[in-house]
Design an enzyme around this catalytic site. Structure first.
Site, PDB file in Angstrom:
ATOM      1  N   ASP A  28       0.819  -1.213   0.000  1.00 34.78           N
ATOM      2  CA  ASP A  28       0.000   0.000   0.000  1.00 34.78           C
ATOM      3  C   ASP A  28       0.853   1.263   0.000  1.00 34.78           C
ATOM      4  OD1 ASP A  28      -2.853   0.665   0.138  1.00 34.78           O
ATOM      5  OD2 ASP A  28      -2.294   1.758   1.961  1.00 34.78           O
ATOM      6  N   ASP A  41      -8.540   3.216  -9.857  1.00 38.40           N
ATOM      7  CA  ASP A  41      -8.799   1.955  -9.159  1.00 38.40           C
ATOM      8  C   ASP A  41      -8.746   2.135  -7.631  1.00 38.40           C
ATOM      9  OD1 ASP A  41      -8.841  -1.110  -9.411  1.00 38.40           O
ATOM     10  OD2 ASP A  41      -7.053  -0.842  -8.175  1.00 38.40           O
ATOM     11  N   GLU A  98     -13.291   4.381  -8.710  1.00 34.73           N
ATOM     12  CA  GLU A  98     -13.910   3.134  -8.266  1.00 34.73           C
ATOM     13  C   GLU A  98     -14.052   3.152  -6.749  1.00 34.73           C
ATOM     14  OE1 GLU A  98     -13.489  -1.595  -7.660  1.00 34.73           O
ATOM     15  OE2 GLU A  98     -11.899  -0.171  -7.233  1.00 34.73           O
TER      16      GLU A  98
HETATM   17  C1  AAO Z   1      -5.031 -11.165  -6.146  1.00 35.79           C
HETATM   18  C2  AAO Z   1      -5.526 -12.437  -5.473  1.00 35.79           C
HETATM   19  C3  AAO Z   1      -5.507 -12.282  -3.970  1.00 35.79           C
HETATM   20  C4  AAO Z   1      -4.103 -11.900  -3.504  1.00 35.79           C
HETATM   21  C5  AAO Z   1      -3.689 -10.627  -4.212  1.00 35.79           C
HETATM   22  C6  AAO Z   1      -2.276 -10.172  -3.878  1.00 35.79           C
HETATM   23  O1  AAO Z   1      -6.844 -12.736  -5.936  1.00 35.79           O
HETATM   24  O2  AAO Z   1      -5.899 -13.501  -3.371  1.00 35.79           O
HETATM   25  O3  AAO Z   1      -4.097 -11.689  -2.116  1.00 35.79           O
HETATM   26  O4  AAO Z   1      -3.757 -10.838  -5.635  1.00 35.79           O
HETATM   27  O5  AAO Z   1      -1.362 -11.143  -4.215  1.00 35.79           O
HETATM   28  C7  AAO Z   1      -8.051  -7.617  -8.651  1.00 35.79           C
HETATM   29  C8  AAO Z   1      -8.677  -8.923  -8.204  1.00 35.79           C
HETATM   30  C9  AAO Z   1      -8.041  -9.448  -6.930  1.00 35.79           C
HETATM   31  C10 AAO Z   1      -6.534  -9.542  -7.094  1.00 35.79           C
HETATM   32  C11 AAO Z   1      -6.052  -8.124  -7.371  1.00 35.79           C
HETATM   33  C12 AAO Z   1      -4.547  -8.027  -7.534  1.00 35.79           C
HETATM   34  O6  AAO Z   1     -10.063  -8.729  -8.005  1.00 35.79           O
HETATM   35  O7  AAO Z   1      -8.572 -10.759  -6.680  1.00 35.79           O
HETATM   36  O8  AAO Z   1      -5.940 -10.067  -5.907  1.00 35.79           O
HETATM   37  O9  AAO Z   1      -6.634  -7.684  -8.630  1.00 35.79           O
HETATM   38  O10 AAO Z   1      -4.106  -8.876  -8.539  1.00 35.79           O
HETATM   39  C13 AAO Z   1     -12.469  -4.335  -2.863  1.00 35.79           C
HETATM   40  C14 AAO Z   1     -11.943  -2.960  -3.253  1.00 35.79           C
HETATM   41  C15 AAO Z   1     -12.074  -2.680  -4.732  1.00 35.79           C
HETATM   42  C16 AAO Z   1     -11.528  -3.834  -5.573  1.00 35.79           C
HETATM   43  C17 AAO Z   1     -12.270  -5.090  -5.155  1.00 35.79           C
HETATM   44  C18 AAO Z   1     -11.798  -6.309  -5.952  1.00 35.79           C
HETATM   45  O11 AAO Z   1     -12.599  -1.961  -2.494  1.00 35.79           O
HETATM   46  O12 AAO Z   1     -11.340  -1.512  -4.999  1.00 35.79           O
HETATM   47  O13 AAO Z   1     -12.018  -5.333  -3.759  1.00 35.79           O
HETATM   48  N1  AAO Z   1     -11.632  -3.567  -7.017  1.00 35.79           N
HETATM   49  C19 AAO Z   1     -10.454  -3.066  -7.773  1.00 35.79           C
HETATM   50  C20 AAO Z   1     -10.344  -3.682  -9.153  1.00 35.79           C
HETATM   51  C21 AAO Z   1      -9.979  -5.140  -9.048  1.00 35.79           C
HETATM   52  C22 AAO Z   1      -8.601  -5.272  -8.425  1.00 35.79           C
HETATM   53  C23 AAO Z   1      -8.306  -4.248  -7.419  1.00 35.79           C
HETATM   54  C24 AAO Z   1      -9.173  -3.235  -7.086  1.00 35.79           C
HETATM   55  C25 AAO Z   1      -6.936  -4.213  -6.869  1.00 35.79           C
HETATM   56  O14 AAO Z   1     -11.514  -3.451  -9.878  1.00 35.79           O
HETATM   57  O15 AAO Z   1     -10.016  -5.799 -10.291  1.00 35.79           O
HETATM   58  O16 AAO Z   1      -8.473  -6.580  -7.793  1.00 35.79           O
HETATM   59  O17 AAO Z   1      -6.179  -3.411  -7.772  1.00 35.79           O
HETATM   60  C26 AAO Z   1     -16.699  -5.297   0.088  1.00 35.79           C
HETATM   61  C27 AAO Z   1     -16.173  -3.889   0.028  1.00 35.79           C
HETATM   62  C28 AAO Z   1     -15.495  -3.581  -1.273  1.00 35.79           C
HETATM   63  C29 AAO Z   1     -14.475  -4.659  -1.605  1.00 35.79           C
HETATM   64  C30 AAO Z   1     -15.232  -5.995  -1.662  1.00 35.79           C
HETATM   65  C31 AAO Z   1     -14.355  -7.160  -2.106  1.00 35.79           C
HETATM   66  O18 AAO Z   1     -17.849  -5.409  -0.768  1.00 35.79           O
HETATM   67  O19 AAO Z   1     -17.232  -2.993   0.189  1.00 35.79           O
HETATM   68  O20 AAO Z   1     -14.836  -2.342  -1.157  1.00 35.79           O
HETATM   69  O21 AAO Z   1     -13.901  -4.356  -2.876  1.00 35.79           O
HETATM   70  O22 AAO Z   1     -15.752  -6.242  -0.369  1.00 35.79           O
HETATM   71  O23 AAO Z   1     -13.451  -7.479  -1.118  1.00 35.79           O
HETATM   72  C32 AAO Z   1     -21.537  -7.297  -0.263  1.00 35.79           C
HETATM   73  C33 AAO Z   1     -21.311  -5.907   0.305  1.00 35.79           C
HETATM   74  C34 AAO Z   1     -20.142  -5.249  -0.393  1.00 35.79           C
HETATM   75  C35 AAO Z   1     -18.944  -6.086  -0.176  1.00 35.79           C
HETATM   76  C36 AAO Z   1     -19.258  -7.406  -0.834  1.00 35.79           C
HETATM   77  C37 AAO Z   1     -18.145  -8.373  -0.820  1.00 35.79           C
HETATM   78  O24 AAO Z   1     -21.972  -7.217  -1.610  1.00 35.79           O
HETATM   79  O25 AAO Z   1     -22.467  -5.157   0.120  1.00 35.79           O
HETATM   80  O26 AAO Z   1     -19.900  -3.949   0.085  1.00 35.79           O
HETATM   81  O27 AAO Z   1     -20.369  -8.025  -0.200  1.00 35.79           O
HETATM   82  O28 AAO Z   1     -17.843  -8.724   0.523  1.00 35.79           O
END
Ligand code: AAO
Length: 512
Positions: free
Chosen positions: A182, A212, A248
């Site tokens: 971070d 992002d 985002e």
């Molecule tokens: C990968 C691996 C991981 C590993 C990591 C590091 O999968 O296992 O630890 O590498 O080695 C993308 C992939 C990730 C990937 C990452 C890096 O999705 O799987 O990790 O690339 O390669 C949060 C963030 C949001 C993010 C989202 C995915 O707030 O910004 O997670 N989106 C962006 C991009 C996305 C990217 C990244 C960010 C990182 O669009 O493609 O990740 O650059 C809650 C929170 C959200 C949170 C979600 C998911 O949501 O509110 O803020 O998003 O959880 O954790 C209900 C709730 C809702 C909640 C949801 C899920 O619906 O109402 O609020 O449940 O719990």
């Protein structure tokens, strides 16, 4: 004087909400994981002729290359540096693409990953898309350069170093999102590196940014960085044009960090839009299309001028991010086309259309174990080009939803009705609805299990119009249904519930 300063500040902030479209165009398409060379071709052969306003491109900078799982799509969300060589191509190819798209009036918006670098477990070596050396263990990214000083760990107090609790604002912004290193963006040095990266892209001619993971950055830090961005390149944009910013932030309610903290800085992705629209079109929880009569702010969403809207995105179409099971995607084509059609007909927000690749889904207990699979690729991991079939669809696993006739024609519909009020709403009290956009366009949707057979006031001048869903106007003829509007603006519509696409849309440019 005070007033002048206020006006200047207000003007500046509003400008970052403006997509800076050319030629009255109104929609963005996300060409997820496309190669730059293919995007350049697509601008010239398809997007410009069909009135697309811009493209969201995948992150163009140096990123990690992962083997386990093999080359997942999400490796591009793990930056190694800001040099412009990525899975989609070289800097020269990127530059050529931006130039060619701008030359035909299609804007480029860059997905920028500035909250973090690669995962803490990313190892050391040259396994990056630019082949540059890095060491995640001691947070050394020499091409930027960043070192341990530039990261936030000292400010994170969770045992894991990761975000464990979204109810704790400090954790969300100072700890690691899924283990990603971070960046400390309160420091001038890190900020300057991010700003230089974004300004380089502006110099190349991009129109703005999808930023992002904004929830994980302090709004004050973002404000300083956005304020240091240059105006857009005057080769293609009028002088003083500010870069479009859409951030985002996943805000479905229930967390202390809200979208409203960011709407003063630029637009924000409205995640309620796709989650709720999916629920309505699936008729879950007793939802009905008629409830869409006050769609937008009336449904608890942010104001239209702050919103960037979409039916699905690259995360929630495969169970990442948020939105849940209601999200409609190309895997449910019939409902998806209707939902995207509704979005493009409705005046709320700046609209973004998704363009995906297919992957082999493998559901185990409702979870897709193949949610990581990357774009169609050769065995060496390089991304395959997008071949165009004779019927204008795409091959080799590229879905190209933006080329589906119904979706593409509704992108054009939105351009034609731009600026017109939603009016003449009609519904049957259930799942049949219709509305006009002033006197320029009219849409009728039947999501009931019985036929729609109604005479409705369209608001259009009298004449015979060609439906752009079942076909389209070609020269002076119509390949789809024809709709006859009388001198009183009324027309008869019959839409069987069994039709492949149970909706009809007409606009003034489809008058025969
Ligand atoms: C990968 C691996 C991981 C590993 C990591 C590091 O999968 O296992 O630890 O590498 O080695 C993308 C992939 C990730 C990937 C990452 C890096 O999705 O799987 O990790 O690339 O390669 C949060 C963030 C949001 C993010 C989202 C995915 O707030 O910004 O997670 N989106 C962006 C991009 C996305 C990217 C990244 C960010 C990182 O669009 O493609 O990740 O650059 C809650 C929170 C959200 C949170 C979600 C998911 O949501 O509110 O803020 O998003 O959880 O954790 C209900 C709730 C809702 C909640 C949801 C899920 O619906 O109402 O609020 O449940 O719990």
């Amino acid at each position: 004087m005070k007033l002048l300063i206020l006006v200047a500040l207000f003007g500046l902030s509003v400008a970052q909400h403006n997509p800076q479209y050319k030629h009255g165009r109104t929609s963005i398409v996300h060409l997820f994981e496309w190669r730059w060379a293919d995007i350049a071709e697509e601008c010239e052969r398809y997007l410009a002729p069909n009135g697309f306003g811009g493209i969201q491109i995948s992150p163009p900078n140096d990123h990690i290359i992962l083997n386990d799982p093999w080359r997942p799509w999400y490796q591009r969300y793990q930056p190694i540096g800001y040099n412009l060589c990525s899975r989609s191509g070289s800097e020269a190819e990127l530059k050529d693409m931006i130039t060619r798209c701008n030359n035909v009036g299609v804007n480029i918006y860059v997905d920028v990953v500035i909250n973090h670098m690669c995962g803490a477990g990313g190892g050391a070596g040259t396994h990056s898309s630019c082949g540059s050396y890095f060491n995640a263990n001691n947070k050394d990214f020499p091409t930027v350069p960043y070192s341990a000083w530039d990261f936030n760990d000292g400010k994170c107090y969770t045992g894991s170093g990761n975000i464990d609790n979204y109810n704790d604002i400090n954790q969300v912004r100072n700890c690691r999102l899924v283990g990603l290193l971070d960046l400390a963006l309160e420091k001038d040095y890190a900020r300057s590196k991010v700003v230089d990266f974004m300004n380089k892209l502006i110099d190349l001619g991009v129109a703005g940014f999808r930023v992002d993971a904004c929830k994980h950055m302090w709004p004050g830090d973002l404000q300083v960085m956005y304020g240091k961005l240059k105006d857009l390149n005057t080769k293609w944009f009028s002088s003083g044009s500010r870069p479009f910013i859409y951030q985002e932030v996943i805000d479905l309610g229930g967390e202390p960090i809200t979208a409203s903290e960011y709407t003063g800085l630029g637009r924000v992705t409205e995640f309620k839009y796709g989650a709720k629209l999916g629920t309505v079109f699936r008729k879950w929880n007793n939802e009905k299309l008629r409830y869409l009569v006050n769609w937008g702010e009336g449904w608890g969403m942010m104001s239209s001028g702050n919103a960037l809207v979409f039916v699905d995105n690259h995360d929630n179409q495969r169970g990442h991010g948020a939105g849940g099971a209601s999200i409609l995607t190309f895997w449910d084509p019939r409902l998806y086309k209707m939902a995207v059609g509704f979005m493009l007909a409705h005046p709320y927000g700046v609209t973004r259309v998704m363009s995906s690749f297919r992957w082999d889904r493998n559901f185990v207990n409702g979870v897709d174990k193949n949610d990581w699979i990357g774009p169609p690729s050769y065995s060496d991991g390089s991304t395959k080009p997008v071949p165009i079939n004779p019927d204008s669809t795409c091959g080799d696993g590229w879905v190209c939803e933006h080329r589906w006739r119904q979706i593409r024609n509704m992108v054009i519909f939105r351009n034609v009705v731009e600026g017109q009020q939603l009016s003449l709403w009609w519904d049957n009290g259930n799942n049949q609805i219709a509305f006009s956009r002033g006197d320029r366009g009219f849409i009728v949707i039947n999501n009931d299990d019985w036929d729609l057979d109604e005479t409705l006031n369209t608001g259009l001048p009298n004449g015979t119009y060609c439906d752009v869903i079942s076909g389209q106007k070609e020269g002076t003829s119509c390949t789809g249904k024809q709709v006859t509007v009388g001198g009183d603006g009324r027309a008869h519509f019959k839409i069987s519930s069994q039709e492949e696409d149970p909706f009809v849309a007409i606009h003034i440019n489809t008058k025969l």
